[in-house]
Design an enzyme around this catalytic site. Structure first.
Site, PDB file in Angstrom:
ATOM      1  N   GLY A   3       0.733  -1.541  -0.065  1.00 25.90           N
ATOM      2  CA  GLY A   3       0.378   0.233   0.448  1.00 25.90           C
ATOM      3  C   GLY A   3       0.521   1.023  -0.048  1.00 25.90           C
ATOM      4  N   ASN A  51       1.123   2.934  -2.583  1.00 28.83           N
ATOM      5  CA  ASN A  51       0.632   3.984  -3.416  1.00 28.83           C
ATOM      6  C   ASN A  51      -0.694   4.365  -2.825  1.00 28.83           C
ATOM      7  OD1 ASN A  51       1.578   4.449  -6.235  1.00 28.83           O
ATOM      8  ND2 ASN A  51       1.956   1.854  -5.726  1.00 28.83           N
ATOM      9  N   ARG A  90     -17.726 -16.454  -8.349  1.00 27.54           N
ATOM     10  CA  ARG A  90     -17.259 -14.883  -9.068  1.00 27.54           C
ATOM     11  C   ARG A  90     -18.479 -13.770  -8.979  1.00 27.54           C
ATOM     12  NH1 ARG A  90     -12.446 -12.478 -10.529  1.00 27.54           N
ATOM     13  NH2 ARG A  90     -13.234 -11.446 -12.323  1.00 27.54           N
ATOM     14  N   ILE A 149      -8.649 -10.130 -10.409  1.00 26.59           N
ATOM     15  CA  ILE A 149      -9.484  -9.219 -12.109  1.00 26.59           C
ATOM     16  C   ILE A 149     -10.520  -9.005 -11.747  1.00 26.59           C
ATOM     17  CG2 ILE A 149      -9.982  -9.524 -13.573  1.00 26.59           C
ATOM     18  CD1 ILE A 149      -7.587 -12.017 -14.118  1.00 26.59           C
ATOM     19  N   ASN A 165      -6.414   2.601 -12.639  1.00 22.71           N
ATOM     20  CA  ASN A 165      -4.978   1.460 -12.176  1.00 22.71           C
ATOM     21  C   ASN A 165      -3.732   2.202 -12.260  1.00 22.71           C
ATOM     22  OD1 ASN A 165      -4.441  -1.004 -11.213  1.00 22.71           O
ATOM     23  ND2 ASN A 165      -3.285  -1.180 -13.976  1.00 22.71           N
ATOM     24  N   HIS A 184       0.640   1.085 -13.654  1.00 22.46           N
ATOM     25  CA  HIS A 184       0.944   0.076 -14.216  1.00 22.46           C
ATOM     26  C   HIS A 184       2.651   1.186 -13.976  1.00 22.46           C
ATOM     27  CE1 HIS A 184       1.624  -3.803 -15.878  1.00 22.46           C
ATOM     28  NE2 HIS A 184       2.702  -2.502 -16.474  1.00 22.46           N
ATOM     29  N   GLN A 197      10.197   7.679  -8.183  1.00 24.96           N
ATOM     30  CA  GLN A 197      10.313   8.791  -8.620  1.00 24.96           C
ATOM     31  C   GLN A 197       8.754   9.450  -9.943  1.00 24.96           C
ATOM     32  OE1 GLN A 197      13.835   8.511 -11.575  1.00 24.96           O
ATOM     33  NE2 GLN A 197      14.822   8.467  -9.717  1.00 24.96           N
ATOM     34  N   GLU A 202       5.038   5.821 -10.020  1.00 21.32           N
ATOM     35  CA  GLU A 202       3.960   5.853  -9.169  1.00 21.32           C
ATOM     36  C   GLU A 202       3.445   6.910  -8.224  1.00 21.32           C
ATOM     37  OE1 GLU A 202       3.595   1.817  -8.805  1.00 21.32           O
ATOM     38  OE2 GLU A 202       5.551   1.292  -9.847  1.00 21.32           O
TER      39      GLU A 202
END
Ligand code: GRF
Length: 208
Positions: free
Chosen positions: A12, A14, A66, A93, A108, A110, A179, A181
């Site tokens: 966590g 981010n 699901r 997913i 999101n 990445h 640098q 995210e």
């Protein structure tokens, strides 16, 4: 105020960058209503708790199908009046039903410059291994909207990061986080919260 729900699976950092950016005013007009993890012991849930944010676990493993998992997720998102869903190191997913319900409202982060080193199987250290194996001199991170594909949605922000000759996947991962995210994820939330982002012909436009 934009109601944000953050989905996580791990450490966590981010999430922390987003919490800090809201606290210090770099992100305005946004509030984190809840953090949802698929893992009970994710450190991200601790981070949420420390900041007085609700942290809950919704794991696909706890549901028979699901479909039931998707319904549990939708229920929680509606309970928290989610207006923006932020995937911050979320390794599950997202069910199609959730993507459809929140179309254009899921983002999101990445850890590469999409469309390089992304898609199925490109997560965590695999991404950075792939960059090093290809001999890229530059990599970076991307924030994008989530659609039904893997890492295929419209790109909101990207930031480049230099690759060093002596990098390992671990050192590269750390530099990309520090640098790129931790800067572009809060920045994207701020832009969305302040109505500066729209999609035209499947491309993101940012109002200056
Ligand atoms: C980050 O590298 C992010 O780009 C990826 O998963 C990692 C999550 O790290 N999707 P953290 O949990 O935010 O520390």
């Amino acid at each position: 105020m934009l109601n944000v729900v953050v989905l996580v699976s791990g450490g966590g950092t981010n999430l922390q960058a987003l919490i800090d950016s809201i606290d210090n005013g770099n992100v305005t007009n946004a509030v984190i209503k809840a953090v949802i993890s698929n893992k009970k012991d994710a450190y991200a849930l601790e981070r949420a708790k420390k900041h007085g944010i609700d942290g809950i676990c919704i794991s696909p493993k706890d549901y028979k199908s699901r479909e039931e998992f998707a319904d549990a997720m939708l229920l929680a998102l509606s309970d928290y009046d989610a207006e923006l869903i932020v995937l911050a190191g979320y390794l599950v997913i997202v069910p199609e039903k959730v993507i459809k319900e929140y179309a254009g409202r899921i983002i999101n982060i990445h850890p590469s410059l999409i469309p390089s080193h992304c898609g199925d199987g490109y997560y965590g250290l695999h991404v950075h291994e792939s960059v090093l194996n290809r001999g890229n001199k530059v990599t970076g991170a991307t924030v994008h909207f989530v659609d039904e594909g893997t890492d295929t949605g419209p790109i909101i922000l990207q930031k480049a990061v230099e690759v060093m000759e002596d990098d390992t996947p671990q050192t590269l991962q750390k530099r990309v986080m520090e640098q790129a995210e931790w800067h572009i994820l809060p920045k994207a939330v701020d832009l969305i919260a302040n109505n500066k982002v729209y999609i035209e012909n499947n491309l993101v436009k940012i109002i200056k």
